[in-house]
Design a protein around this motif. Structure first.
Motif: not given
Length: 192
Positions: A2-13, A16-29
């Protein structure tokens, strides 16, 4: 598929962005913490840890940027971005496996060893899956299972790195307790 819509892709991103940001903050701490300075790890363990952190950062980046490319540009560009990130992630996986095989690289953490081998298998599966599901020209929907696998693998790798730190600090706690309870130490032990 099935095709995915842009809203799903943006929500998924966004996830992922939240997990990436949290990971980066954790690494710096962690880098800035006293615990990082006090832990006496082998050079091999330190090199593996650095390699593994790069791997997690890249896995989260794939789950962040590929959906954004699919949402904003032609699907061909998304496929190319996935392929490019996949090659980089594959090279980083080889580096991580090479480093964990070095003597003393994993310390006493079984979580790191198990996670590394599981992540390697999942990565190969995730890189093949879009073309297995979508043929030679997969639609953006064919990439969703792979992106989910990479996001989940990045999360489990983060958990394995955290557990390895707990394992290392547990060794420090046990050593401190043994030192304090040794005969001739100045600290008084509470009665049992």
């Amino acid at each position: 598929m099935q095709e995915v819509d842009q809203a799903f892709l943006l929500a998924f991103a966004g996830v992922a962005g939240t997990l990436l940001g949290t990971f980066v903050v954790g690494v710096f701490f962690y880098i800035d913490s006293e615990m990082h300075m006090r832990l006496e790890v082998s050079e091999a363990a330190d090199r593996y840890q650095r390699s593994s952190i790069r791997w997690v950062f890249t896995a989260y980046s794939v789950a962040l940027f590929v959906p954004l490319v699919f949402a904003a540009l032609h699907p061909l560009w998304g496929s190319l971005a996935f392929g490019l990130f996949g090659v980089v992630l594959l090279a980083m996986t080889v580096d991580c496996v090479r480093r964990i095989l070095a003597k003393g690289a994993s310390g006493s953490s079984r979580a790191l060893v198990a996670n590394q081998w599981l992540s390697s298998v999942v990565l190969v599966s995730a890189l093949i899956l879009p073309w297995a599901l979508g043929g030679w020209a997969p639609s953006p929907g064919a990439f969703v299972p792979s992106l989910l696998l990479l996001l989940a693998t990045g999360f489990t790798s983060t958990a394995a790195l955290i557990m390895a730190q707990f394992d290392a600090t547990m060794g420090m706690v046990e050593e401190t307790i043994a030192t304090k309870s040794a005969p001739g130490s100045d600290s008084k032990q509470p009665p049992l």
